[in-house]
Design a protein around this motif. Structure first.
Motif, PDB file in Angstrom:
ATOM      1  N   ALA A  47      57.790  90.115   3.053  1.00  0.00           N
ATOM      2  CA  ALA A  47      57.626  89.089   2.030  1.00  0.00           C
ATOM      3  C   ALA A  47      58.977  88.708   1.421  1.00  0.00           C
ATOM      4  O   ALA A  47      59.838  89.552   1.189  1.00  0.00           O
ATOM      5  CB  ALA A  47      56.693  89.595   0.935  1.00  0.00           C
ATOM      6  N   ILE A  48      59.174  87.428   1.191  1.00  0.00           N
ATOM      7  CA  ILE A  48      60.396  86.935   0.557  1.00  0.00           C
ATOM      8  C   ILE A  48      60.285  87.155  -0.948  1.00  0.00           C
ATOM      9  O   ILE A  48      59.283  86.794  -1.571  1.00  0.00           O
ATOM     10  CB  ILE A  48      60.606  85.448   0.865  1.00  0.00           C
ATOM     11  N   LYS A  49      61.307  87.746  -1.537  1.00  0.00           N
ATOM     12  CA  LYS A  49      61.299  88.057  -2.958  1.00  0.00           C
ATOM     13  C   LYS A  49      62.428  87.320  -3.681  1.00  0.00           C
ATOM     14  O   LYS A  49      63.338  86.767  -3.062  1.00  0.00           O
ATOM     15  CB  LYS A  49      61.431  89.568  -3.172  1.00  0.00           C
ATOM     16  N   LEU A  50      62.365  87.362  -4.990  1.00  0.00           N
ATOM     17  CA  LEU A  50      63.397  86.745  -5.815  1.00  0.00           C
ATOM     18  C   LEU A  50      64.753  87.403  -5.585  1.00  0.00           C
ATOM     19  O   LEU A  50      64.836  88.620  -5.417  1.00  0.00           O
ATOM     20  CB  LEU A  50      63.047  86.901  -7.296  1.00  0.00           C
ATOM     21  N   PRO A  51      65.828  86.614  -5.626  1.00  0.00           N
ATOM     22  CA  PRO A  51      67.156  87.234  -5.598  1.00  0.00           C
ATOM     23  C   PRO A  51      67.422  87.977  -6.907  1.00  0.00           C
ATOM     24  O   PRO A  51      66.824  87.677  -7.939  1.00  0.00           O
ATOM     25  CB  PRO A  51      68.099  86.039  -5.422  1.00  0.00           C
ATOM     26  N   ALA A  52      68.309  88.948  -6.854  1.00  0.00           N
ATOM     27  CA  ALA A  52      68.644  89.734  -8.039  1.00  0.00           C
ATOM     28  C   ALA A  52      69.203  88.831  -9.138  1.00  0.00           C
ATOM     29  O   ALA A  52      69.970  87.907  -8.882  1.00  0.00           O
ATOM     30  CB  ALA A  52      69.667  90.806  -7.684  1.00  0.00           C
ATOM     31  N   GLY A  53      68.804  89.115 -10.370  1.00  0.00           N
ATOM     32  CA  GLY A  53      69.314  88.363 -11.505  1.00  0.00           C
ATOM     33  C   GLY A  53      68.491  87.151 -11.883  1.00  0.00           C
ATOM     34  O   GLY A  53      68.879  86.394 -12.776  1.00  0.00           O
ATOM     35  N   PHE A  54      67.356  86.957 -11.215  1.00  0.00           N
ATOM     36  CA  PHE A  54      66.473  85.838 -11.527  1.00  0.00           C
ATOM     37  C   PHE A  54      65.094  86.382 -11.870  1.00  0.00           C
ATOM     38  O   PHE A  54      64.714  87.463 -11.422  1.00  0.00           O
ATOM     39  CB  PHE A  54      66.384  84.871 -10.346  1.00  0.00           C
ATOM     40  N   GLU A  55      64.346  85.645 -12.682  1.00  0.00           N
ATOM     41  CA  GLU A  55      63.021  86.083 -13.099  1.00  0.00           C
ATOM     42  C   GLU A  55      62.012  84.953 -12.961  1.00  0.00           C
ATOM     43  O   GLU A  55      62.345  83.785 -13.187  1.00  0.00           O
ATOM     44  CB  GLU A  55      63.021  86.530 -14.580  1.00  0.00           C
ATOM     45  N   ASP A  56      60.792  85.325 -12.566  1.00  0.00           N
ATOM     46  CA  ASP A  56      59.675  84.381 -12.665  1.00  0.00           C
ATOM     47  C   ASP A  56      59.155  84.425 -14.091  1.00  0.00           C
ATOM     48  O   ASP A  56      59.036  85.500 -14.676  1.00  0.00           O
ATOM     49  CB  ASP A  56      58.552  84.780 -11.707  1.00  0.00           C
ATOM     50  N   MET A  57      58.850  83.274 -14.647  1.00  0.00           N
ATOM     51  CA  MET A  57      58.245  83.223 -15.971  1.00  0.00           C
ATOM     52  C   MET A  57      56.745  82.984 -15.772  1.00  0.00           C
ATOM     53  O   MET A  57      56.311  81.861 -15.545  1.00  0.00           O
ATOM     54  CB  MET A  57      58.878  82.125 -16.818  1.00  0.00           C
ATOM     55  N   LEU A  58      55.967  84.064 -15.816  1.00  0.00           N
ATOM     56  CA  LEU A  58      54.536  83.986 -15.585  1.00  0.00           C
ATOM     57  C   LEU A  58      53.832  83.360 -16.791  1.00  0.00           C
ATOM     58  O   LEU A  58      54.451  83.176 -17.845  1.00  0.00           O
ATOM     59  CB  LEU A  58      54.000  85.376 -15.264  1.00  0.00           C
ATOM     60  N   PRO A  59      52.536  83.000 -16.652  1.00  0.00           N
ATOM     61  CA  PRO A  59      51.885  82.181 -17.689  1.00  0.00           C
ATOM     62  C   PRO A  59      52.076  82.658 -19.126  1.00  0.00           C
ATOM     63  O   PRO A  59      52.367  81.833 -20.013  1.00  0.00           O
ATOM     64  CB  PRO A  59      50.413  82.225 -17.274  1.00  0.00           C
ATOM     65  N   ARG A  83      70.927  90.374 -19.231  1.00  0.00           N
ATOM     66  CA  ARG A  83      71.968  89.573 -18.582  1.00  0.00           C
ATOM     67  C   ARG A  83      71.463  89.147 -17.213  1.00  0.00           C
ATOM     68  O   ARG A  83      71.479  89.923 -16.259  1.00  0.00           O
ATOM     69  CB  ARG A  83      73.274  90.366 -18.466  1.00  0.00           C
ATOM     70  N   LEU A  84      70.986  87.931 -17.132  1.00  0.00           N
ATOM     71  CA  LEU A  84      70.448  87.377 -15.895  1.00  0.00           C
ATOM     72  C   LEU A  84      71.401  86.339 -15.317  1.00  0.00           C
ATOM     73  O   LEU A  84      72.265  85.817 -16.020  1.00  0.00           O
ATOM     74  CB  LEU A  84      69.088  86.723 -16.160  1.00  0.00           C
ATOM     75  N   ARG A  85      71.209  86.036 -14.056  1.00  0.00           N
ATOM     76  CA  ARG A  85      72.028  84.990 -13.437  1.00  0.00           C
ATOM     77  C   ARG A  85      71.484  83.600 -13.755  1.00  0.00           C
ATOM     78  O   ARG A  85      72.221  82.621 -13.724  1.00  0.00           O
ATOM     79  CB  ARG A  85      72.105  85.224 -11.925  1.00  0.00           C
ATOM     80  N   GLN A  86      70.195  83.508 -14.011  1.00  0.00           N
ATOM     81  CA  GLN A  86      69.624  82.302 -14.598  1.00  0.00           C
ATOM     82  C   GLN A  86      68.931  82.718 -15.872  1.00  0.00           C
ATOM     83  O   GLN A  86      68.051  83.570 -15.872  1.00  0.00           O
ATOM     84  CB  GLN A  86      68.617  81.624 -13.667  1.00  0.00           C
ATOM     85  N   PHE A  87      69.337  82.115 -16.988  1.00  0.00           N
ATOM     86  CA  PHE A  87      68.783  82.475 -18.287  1.00  0.00           C
ATOM     87  C   PHE A  87      68.559  81.190 -19.074  1.00  0.00           C
ATOM     88  O   PHE A  87      69.094  80.128 -18.734  1.00  0.00           O
ATOM     89  CB  PHE A  87      69.729  83.419 -19.045  1.00  0.00           C
ATOM     90  N   ASN A  88      67.764  81.273 -20.117  1.00  0.00           N
ATOM     91  CA  ASN A  88      67.397  80.081 -20.874  1.00  0.00           C
ATOM     92  C   ASN A  88      68.014  80.106 -22.261  1.00  0.00           C
ATOM     93  O   ASN A  88      67.924  81.110 -22.967  1.00  0.00           O
ATOM     94  CB  ASN A  88      65.877  79.990 -20.992  1.00  0.00           C
ATOM     95  N   GLN A  89      68.625  78.991 -22.618  1.00  0.00           N
ATOM     96  CA  GLN A  89      69.265  78.875 -23.924  1.00  0.00           C
ATOM     97  C   GLN A  89      68.742  77.670 -24.682  1.00  0.00           C
ATOM     98  O   GLN A  89      68.334  76.671 -24.089  1.00  0.00           O
ATOM     99  CB  GLN A  89      70.784  78.737 -23.784  1.00  0.00           C
ATOM    100  N   ILE A  90      68.760  77.791 -25.987  1.00  0.00           N
ATOM    101  CA  ILE A  90      68.545  76.667 -26.891  1.00  0.00           C
ATOM    102  C   ILE A  90      69.821  76.530 -27.711  1.00  0.00           C
ATOM    103  O   ILE A  90      70.359  77.536 -28.189  1.00  0.00           O
ATOM    104  CB  ILE A  90      67.351  76.906 -27.820  1.00  0.00           C
ATOM    105  N   GLY A  91      70.306  75.318 -27.851  1.00  0.00           N
ATOM    106  CA  GLY A  91      71.551  75.146 -28.583  1.00  0.00           C
ATOM    107  C   GLY A  91      71.585  73.860 -29.376  1.00  0.00           C
ATOM    108  O   GLY A  91      70.764  72.956 -29.178  1.00  0.00           O
ATOM    109  N   ILE A  92      72.526  73.776 -30.294  1.00  0.00           N
ATOM    110  CA  ILE A  92      72.753  72.558 -31.073  1.00  0.00           C
ATOM    111  C   ILE A  92      74.239  72.230 -31.060  1.00  0.00           C
ATOM    112  O   ILE A  92      75.085  73.124 -30.918  1.00  0.00           O
ATOM    113  CB  ILE A  92      72.262  72.693 -32.535  1.00  0.00           C
ATOM    114  N   GLU A  93      74.541  70.934 -31.176  1.00  0.00           N
ATOM    115  CA  GLU A  93      75.922  70.486 -31.294  1.00  0.00           C
ATOM    116  C   GLU A  93      75.970  69.394 -32.338  1.00  0.00           C
ATOM    117  O   GLU A  93      75.152  68.465 -32.323  1.00  0.00           O
ATOM    118  CB  GLU A  93      76.442  69.933 -29.951  1.00  0.00           C
ATOM    119  N   CYS A  94      76.915  69.512 -33.272  1.00  0.00           N
ATOM    120  CA  CYS A  94      77.152  68.481 -34.281  1.00  0.00           C
ATOM    121  C   CYS A  94      78.579  67.987 -34.092  1.00  0.00           C
ATOM    122  O   CYS A  94      79.532  68.758 -34.267  1.00  0.00           O
ATOM    123  CB  CYS A  94      76.962  69.045 -35.691  1.00  0.00           C
ATOM    124  N   LEU A  95      78.744  66.723 -33.711  1.00  0.00           N
ATOM    125  CA  LEU A  95      80.068  66.167 -33.471  1.00  0.00           C
ATOM    126  C   LEU A  95      80.354  65.013 -34.412  1.00  0.00           C
ATOM    127  O   LEU A  95      79.490  64.172 -34.655  1.00  0.00           O
ATOM    128  CB  LEU A  95      80.195  65.690 -32.022  1.00  0.00           C
TER     129      LEU A  95
END
Length: 446
Positions: A2-14, A134-146
């Motif tokens: 079976a093909i599996k996820l590469p290291a450092g990545f995660e499935d986000m289940l329901p 520390r993942l290779r794909q991770f999720n961020q929320i950010g703000i910028e005020c310019l």
């Protein structure tokens, strides 16, 4: 195999995916009260954007970027050729550079205009060694005020972030806010030289990486995890002793605003963050209960030169990013549940297969009325359907049978109290939709 996820990545289940959506929605609501509007930039940018914006000597650029090469360009490289700058693409390792690029490219802060406030959410990519937090794909929320350089912008952003963390459920006692100033070119340049000289004088006690950093980016020695280096750097010069008067005044004003807002913080003169674009204010929020080296759940600061670095006019900026996965770890460590169980307002069951068409039609009408409704799509007995309703955490079950349909009614069972009642089919959608809306309505204030 079976093909599996590469290291450092995660499935986000329901359950996690649902929590992530609620997490982002909460951030949008909180940040909107401060005037921040959504922006979506591509996940791929020109490599030069990050080299120029983040800094070639940073670990992010020198070691951690995923560079995308198309088949045609790969063939060119393998043949010993070169690829043009416009064809060198990189998966974004952070969000600020892309947002600033968009602001500059679309002139969102015209000369003399007020500041623009933007927020983003989405995946980032870094080729790091995978570990907890520390993942290779991770999720961020950010703000910028310019477009505004006032210290009140910095303080407002920090206050907003701390309020978001509290609203998402991280206990105040489980966090610490660290604050520092990186100064400006006038005061940071001589300070960098002082730190470089300090590292060189203690070269026999510093790791090879810190000695290398001393020549390219000496302030990064403060980030070293080697205990020997940390012990040495504890006695290194402090940026707060080198700040020019304007930078010192800015830093004092930020601290004053935070104190007025009742936000506790700790001064950390060793906090430098890992990216070259920061000027003056830098800060980081750390989780205290995670027992992990990756305990930073959010941070950022001021970057008054970044717009120029990407080809724009001088435009002061401030921003921060927070990590979804690390916040989830912090919540779990603090004993806060992040489970988001699947729930169903109404499950429609049938006594016989002959009622399935009627069940199908009722489910569609309920959904049209905004009710989360479901039904059985397999060969199941009524008992099996009730088990499925329990698995879906259904609050109510409508049971359709031949006798009930003949009478134009159906039994509705409350799955919490197990009470049953008969409701006319003509009024079923109206009654259940009203009950669902009533359950969702906020309780009146006392």
């Amino acid at each position: 195999m079976a093909i599996k996820l590469p290291a450092g990545f995660e499935d986000m289940l329901p359950a996690d995916a649902g929590f992530y959506q609620e997490f982002v929605a909460l951030a949008q609501r909180v940040f909107a009260t401060y005037g921040y509007e959504p922006v979506i930039t591509p996940q791929v940018e020109l490599t030069d954007l990050f080299v120029r914006g983040i800094g070639e000597a940073t670990d992010v650029v020198s070691k951690e970027m995923f560079t995308a090469i198309s088949g045609e360009n790969l063939a060119t490289l393998l043949a010993g050729g070169t690829v043009k700058a416009k064809s060198r693409l990189t998966l974004r390792p952070e969000g600020t550079a892309g947002v600033v690029r968009a602001v500059v490219e679309h002139d969102l802060v015209p000369q003399g205009a007020g500041p623009v406030k933007l927020m983003y959410a989405g995946p980032m990519f870094r080729a790091e060694r995978p570990q907890k937090g520390r993942l290779r794909q991770f999720n961020q929320i950010g703000i910028e005020c310019l477009g505004a350089e006032a210290p009140s912008v910095d303080a407002e952003g920090i206050v907003m972030l701390m309020r978001f963390f509290r609203q998402v459920g991280i206990p105040q006692e489980s966090m610490v806010l660290l604050l520092n100033s990186m100064g400006c070119d006038d005061c940071r340049t001589p300070y960098r030289e002082a730190v470089r000289d300090f590292v060189r004088r203690h070269a026999d006690r510093m790791c090879p990486q810190c000695l290398e950093r001393a020549e390219t980016n000496p302030l990064r020695a403060f980030d070293c995890k080697n205990e020997g280096c940390r012990a040495v750097m504890a006695d290194a010069p402090r940026i707060t002793d080198w700040l020019c008067e304007p930078c010192r005044g800015h830093h004092d004003a930020v601290r004053s605003y935070l104190a007025a807002a009742g936000v506790d913080y700790a001064e950390d003169p060793t906090l430098v963050r890992g990216l070259d674009y920061y000027t003056r204010t830098v800060f980081e929020v750390q989780a205290l209960d995670t027992n992990s080296a990756q305990n930073a759940i959010g941070g950022g600061g001021r970057y008054d030169r970044l717009a120029e670095e990407v080809g724009g006019r001088p435009t002061p900026g401030f921003g921060f990013a927070l990590g979804f996965e690390r916040c989830r770890i912090a919540l779990e460590a603090a004993g806060v549940s992040v489970e988001r169980p699947t729930s169903c307002d109404v499950f429609v069951a049938t006594i016989e297969d002959a009622q399935r068409a009627a069940a199908f039609a009722l489910v569609q009408r309920l959904r049209d009325a905004g009710v989360h409704a479901d039904m059985n799509h397999q060969e199941r007995s009524l008992k099996g359907q009730m088990k499925l309703a329990n698995k879906l955490a259904a609050r109510r079950v409508v049971v359709l049978g031949p006798d009930e349909l003949a009478q134009g009614a159906a039994v509705v069972r409350d799955m919490g109290s197990h009470a049953e009642r008969t409701v006319e089919l003509d009024r079923m959608v109206e009654v259940l939709a009203a009950e669902v809306r009533g359950a969702e309505a906020p309780a009146p204030e006392a």
